[in-house]
Design a protein around this motif. Structure first.
Motif, PDB file in Angstrom:
ATOM      1  N   HIS A 111     -42.084  15.033 -25.037  1.00 10.49           N
ATOM      2  CA  HIS A 111     -42.324  15.959 -23.921  1.00 10.49           C
ATOM      3  C   HIS A 111     -41.620  17.296 -24.171  1.00 10.49           C
ATOM      4  O   HIS A 111     -42.192  18.362 -23.939  1.00 10.49           O
ATOM      5  CB  HIS A 111     -41.847  15.348 -22.601  1.00 10.49           C
ATOM      6  CG  HIS A 111     -41.945  16.270 -21.445  1.00 10.49           C
ATOM      7  ND1 HIS A 111     -43.151  16.654 -20.891  1.00 10.49           N
ATOM      8  CD2 HIS A 111     -40.989  16.916 -20.745  1.00 10.49           C
ATOM      9  CE1 HIS A 111     -42.929  17.488 -19.897  1.00 10.49           C
ATOM     10  NE2 HIS A 111     -41.629  17.667 -19.787  1.00 10.49           N
ATOM     11  N   THR A 112     -40.390  17.244 -24.668  1.00 13.05           N
ATOM     12  CA  THR A 112     -39.633  18.466 -24.958  1.00 13.05           C
ATOM     13  C   THR A 112     -40.315  19.273 -26.055  1.00 13.05           C
ATOM     14  O   THR A 112     -40.485  20.493 -25.924  1.00 13.05           O
ATOM     15  CB  THR A 112     -38.190  18.115 -25.370  1.00 13.05           C
ATOM     16  OG1 THR A 112     -37.575  17.390 -24.308  1.00 13.05           O
ATOM     17  CG2 THR A 112     -37.386  19.369 -25.654  1.00 13.05           C
ATOM     18  N   LEU A 113     -40.729  18.609 -27.107  1.00 18.35           N
ATOM     19  CA  LEU A 113     -41.421  19.292 -28.199  1.00 18.35           C
ATOM     20  C   LEU A 113     -42.727  19.913 -27.705  1.00 18.35           C
ATOM     21  O   LEU A 113     -43.057  21.052 -28.049  1.00 18.35           O
ATOM     22  CB  LEU A 113     -41.691  18.318 -29.350  1.00 18.35           C
ATOM     23  CG  LEU A 113     -42.314  18.896 -30.605  1.00 18.35           C
ATOM     24  CD1 LEU A 113     -41.460  20.031 -31.164  1.00 18.35           C
ATOM     25  CD2 LEU A 113     -42.515  17.814 -31.640  1.00 18.35           C
ATOM     26  N   ARG A 114     -43.466  19.204 -26.882  1.00 16.83           N
ATOM     27  CA  ARG A 114     -44.723  19.722 -26.318  1.00 16.83           C
ATOM     28  C   ARG A 114     -44.434  20.958 -25.460  1.00 16.83           C
ATOM     29  O   ARG A 114     -45.190  21.924 -25.484  1.00 16.83           O
ATOM     30  CB  ARG A 114     -45.396  18.622 -25.479  1.00 16.83           C
ATOM     31  CG  ARG A 114     -46.684  19.016 -24.844  1.00 16.83           C
ATOM     32  CD  ARG A 114     -47.810  18.989 -25.850  1.00 16.83           C
ATOM     33  NE  ARG A 114     -48.289  20.351 -26.031  1.00 16.83           N
ATOM     34  CZ  ARG A 114     -49.048  20.768 -27.015  1.00 16.83           C
ATOM     35  NH1 ARG A 114     -49.410  19.949 -27.959  1.00 16.83           N
ATOM     36  NH2 ARG A 114     -49.442  22.004 -27.100  1.00 16.83           N
ATOM     37  N   SER A 115     -43.347  20.947 -24.713  1.00 13.11           N
ATOM     38  CA  SER A 115     -42.971  22.094 -23.880  1.00 13.11           C
ATOM     39  C   SER A 115     -42.647  23.322 -24.725  1.00 13.11           C
ATOM     40  O   SER A 115     -43.009  24.443 -24.368  1.00 13.11           O
ATOM     41  CB  SER A 115     -41.773  21.750 -22.992  1.00 13.11           C
ATOM     42  OG  SER A 115     -42.118  20.725 -22.090  1.00 13.11           O
ATOM     43  N   ILE A 116     -41.988  23.124 -25.857  1.00  8.35           N
ATOM     44  CA  ILE A 116     -41.671  24.237 -26.764  1.00  8.35           C
ATOM     45  C   ILE A 116     -42.958  24.798 -27.361  1.00  8.35           C
ATOM     46  O   ILE A 116     -43.158  26.016 -27.405  1.00  8.35           O
ATOM     47  CB  ILE A 116     -40.699  23.780 -27.873  1.00  8.35           C
ATOM     48  CG1 ILE A 116     -39.343  23.435 -27.263  1.00  8.35           C
ATOM     49  CG2 ILE A 116     -40.559  24.861 -28.945  1.00  8.35           C
ATOM     50  CD1 ILE A 116     -38.399  22.725 -28.211  1.00  8.35           C
ATOM     51  N   ILE A 117     -43.846  23.924 -27.795  1.00  9.21           N
ATOM     52  CA  ILE A 117     -45.127  24.376 -28.353  1.00  9.21           C
ATOM     53  C   ILE A 117     -45.934  25.132 -27.308  1.00  9.21           C
ATOM     54  O   ILE A 117     -46.511  26.182 -27.595  1.00  9.21           O
ATOM     55  CB  ILE A 117     -45.916  23.168 -28.916  1.00  9.21           C
ATOM     56  CG1 ILE A 117     -45.206  22.618 -30.156  1.00  9.21           C
ATOM     57  CG2 ILE A 117     -47.357  23.560 -29.242  1.00  9.21           C
ATOM     58  CD1 ILE A 117     -45.716  21.276 -30.622  1.00  9.21           C
ATOM     59  N   ASP A 118     -45.950  24.636 -26.080  1.00 12.06           N
ATOM     60  CA  ASP A 118     -46.666  25.326 -24.993  1.00 12.06           C
ATOM     61  C   ASP A 118     -46.083  26.711 -24.742  1.00 12.06           C
ATOM     62  O   ASP A 118     -46.809  27.657 -24.457  1.00 12.06           O
ATOM     63  CB  ASP A 118     -46.629  24.498 -23.708  1.00 12.06           C
ATOM     64  CG  ASP A 118     -47.509  23.259 -23.778  1.00 12.06           C
ATOM     65  OD1 ASP A 118     -48.362  23.176 -24.706  1.00 12.06           O
ATOM     66  OD2 ASP A 118     -47.342  22.373 -22.924  1.00 12.06           O
TER      67      ASP A 118
END
Length: 68
Positions: free
Chosen positions: A14-21
């Motif tokens: 979830h954290t990685l997805r938030s950074i990519i977003d």
């Protein structure tokens, strides 16, 4: 059960997805990641909008160039 211990792998995803977003479609700006005690606790996105300077046709200025 605490969210931290519920599923660490899912939280990391979830954290990685938030950074990519936050990086998605960013042309000019910054993504700041805040870390406390080894954990990412905040992701901040600052976007700058840049505008091209309008160019005037040659020979045209805003000030008069003729003198008496």
């Amino acid at each position: 059960m605490n969210r931290q211990t519920a599923n660490p792998a899912n939280e990391g995803t979830h954290t990685l997805r938030s950074i990519i977003d936050a990086l998605d479609d960013l042309e000019f700006g910054a993504v700041e990641i805040t870390v406390h005690q080894g954990r990412i606790v905040q992701i901040e996105r600052r976007e700058k909008l840049r505008f091209e300077k309008e160019r005037r046709p040659s020979g045209t200025t805003s000030e008069s160039t003729t003198r008496d």
